[in-house]
Design a protein around this motif. Structure first.
Motif, short mmCIF file in Angstrom:
data_model
loop_
_atom_site.label_atom_id
_atom_site.label_comp_id
_atom_site.label_asym_id
_atom_site.label_seq_id
_atom_site.Cartn_x
_atom_site.Cartn_y
_atom_site.Cartn_z
N GLY A 154 0.77 -1.23 0.00
CA GLY A 154 0.00 0.00 0.00
C GLY A 154 0.80 1.28 0.00
N ARG A 155 2.12 1.23 -0.24
CA ARG A 155 2.93 2.44 -0.31
C ARG A 155 2.84 3.05 -1.71
N ILE A 156 2.76 4.38 -1.78
CA ILE A 156 2.72 5.07 -3.07
C ILE A 156 4.13 5.13 -3.65
N LEU A 157 4.27 4.68 -4.90
CA LEU A 157 5.56 4.67 -5.58
C LEU A 157 5.65 5.68 -6.71
N ASP A 158 4.53 6.05 -7.29
CA ASP A 158 4.55 6.92 -8.46
C ASP A 158 3.14 7.46 -8.67
N ARG A 159 3.05 8.51 -9.47
CA ARG A 159 1.75 9.07 -9.85
C ARG A 159 1.82 9.50 -11.30
N LEU A 160 0.83 9.12 -12.08
CA LEU A 160 0.84 9.38 -13.50
C LEU A 160 0.25 10.76 -13.82
N TRP A 213 -1.50 5.97 -21.95
CA TRP A 213 -0.16 6.37 -21.54
C TRP A 213 0.82 5.36 -22.13
N THR A 214 2.05 5.80 -22.42
CA THR A 214 3.10 4.92 -22.92
C THR A 214 4.18 4.78 -21.86
N ARG A 215 4.63 3.55 -21.64
CA ARG A 215 5.66 3.29 -20.64
C ARG A 215 7.01 3.86 -21.10
N THR A 216 7.72 4.49 -20.18
CA THR A 216 9.03 5.06 -20.47
C THR A 216 10.09 4.34 -19.65
N LYS A 217 11.33 4.76 -19.82
CA LYS A 217 12.41 4.18 -19.04
C LYS A 217 12.15 4.42 -17.55
N GLY A 218 12.51 3.45 -16.74
CA GLY A 218 12.26 3.56 -15.31
C GLY A 218 10.85 3.21 -14.94
N ASP A 219 10.08 2.68 -15.92
CA ASP A 219 8.70 2.25 -15.68
C ASP A 219 7.77 3.36 -15.24
N HIS A 220 8.02 4.57 -15.76
CA HIS A 220 7.05 5.65 -15.62
C HIS A 220 6.16 5.62 -16.87
#
Length: 371
Positions: A154-160, A213-220
């Protein structure tokens, strides 16, 4: 989504065509024989094997089990089931019994209106020991709307990023409770797609936006193309979407009419030749804009009831507020599809799982809006 009562008449028909150019308590079980599956047909493309109310009005580890808005197949074969009240369950895929629950929150510790779910297993990420890639969770919230990446605990890792036009007014043009409902990864895992439940202000065509959305390097993920999809009627929205291996989509349309009940339809949709609408401010019948093509697979009201009962008026007692969908496998040329209803923690609604078989090559004519 906590579906609002829509005061529509029982005879509400299709919305006007636009000028856009379209390019446990109870478990019912079938015998599993060919003749039984034929008798369980909802249409020539869809049949229902069984349903289960086993989780209706139950609790697990002090948490109410219900309010389900999304389903996903986890890497170990279990089911991830998302509540729209900020809880994520792991369910046994065979028995549906909960095995674990995790509470979700935003960056300020506030609960989410959590609606869409993807279990993401990108190739670029490994665990702390350099071993098997670590699965994370992409989860939408209707409040802003937002898509966040969470760890399994449940930890937030990223936000699109989200286009400004899709934000809830006054920040954008979306209506509260009508934003990101469906979420799916397209084949190959490089493209993420979220479906808006309802139109944004200014889109008088009645079409809803599907953002990618398209995946970029670093899985963003970075913003990519956007497409327009037209629900059948003004009171129908899009609560869920799931990608097929060939790039087409299964799309749920759902609505509610007070005193009549739910409408739930399953469509096969093809976004591959639709117009990118990310640069089009208003969808108001502009010539040359190609909608996502869609083909009706089944109206769930046409399924056999299998002995189901309803706690409020329904066109078919099998129906409820169906909101979640996941493809769980393929067998004998058909996809195995699991649906779930959101009971809104309401005494007159039911948490119900539906086990469907869906064939995606029916000789149906595409539903296309032409002007």
């Amino acid at each position: 989504m906590r579906l609002r009562t829509v005061l529509a008449t029982a005879t509400a028909g299709l919305a006007a065509a636009t000028c856009l150019t379209a390019a446990g308590p109870a478990t019912a079980v079938s015998t599993g024989t060919t003749n039984s599956r034929t008798s369980n047909a909802c249409s020539s493309a869809v049949s229902i094997d069984r349903f289960s109310d086993a989780l209706d009005k139950t609790t697990y580890d002090g948490t109410f089990v219900g309010n389900f808005s999304a389903l996903a197949l986890d890497r170990d074969g279990s089911l991830a089931a998302l509540e729209d009240r900020s809880s994520l369950f792991d369910l046994n895929a065979k028995t549906l019994q909960p095995k674990r629950v995790v509470h979700l929150a935003d960056e300020n510790g506030a609960d989410l209106d959590s609606e869409g779910l993807v279990v993401d297993l990108p190739h670029a990420r490994t665990d702390s020991r350099g071993g098997t890639p670590t699965a994370t969770l992409l989860i939408t919230s209707e409040t802003e709307p937002s898509i966040r990446r969470y760890s399994r605990d449940g930890r937030i890792l990223d936000r699109l990023p989200v286009p400004s036009s899709l934000l809830v007014a006054p920040a954008g043009r979306a209506s509260s409770n009508l934003t990101f409902e469906g979420l799916t990864l397209l084949p190959g895992g490089r493209t993420l797609l979220a479906s808006m439940e309802g139109p944004i202000a200014g889109d008088t065509s009645g079409a809803v936006r599907f953002q990618t959305w398209t995946r970029t390097k670093g899985d963003h993920f970075r913003l990519a193309a956007q497409y327009a999809y037209k629900p059948d009627a003004s009171f129908l929205g899009v609560p869920e979407v799931q990608a097929l291996p060939d790039g087409r989509l299964l799309v749920l349309e759902r609505g509610f009419t007070s005193g009549v009940g739910n409408t739930v339809r399953l469509y096969l949709a093809d976004p591959r030749h639709a117009t990118d609408t990310s640069g089009i401010d208003h969808l108001t019948g502009r010539p040359g804009v190609r909608l996502i093509k869609k083909t009706l697979l089944a109206d769930i009201a046409d399924c056999p009831s299998l002995g189901a009962t309803a706690k409020q008026p329904q066109p078919n007692p099998l129906l409820d507020n169906i909101e979640g969908m996941v493809i769980t496998g393929r067998e004998k040329g058909a996809y195995k599809v699991l649906l779930v209803s959101d009971d809104n923690q309401n005494a007159v609604q039911t948490t119900r799982f539906y086990y469907l078989r869906v064939r995606t090559t029916p000789a149906f004519r595409s539903s296309e809006a032409r002007g």
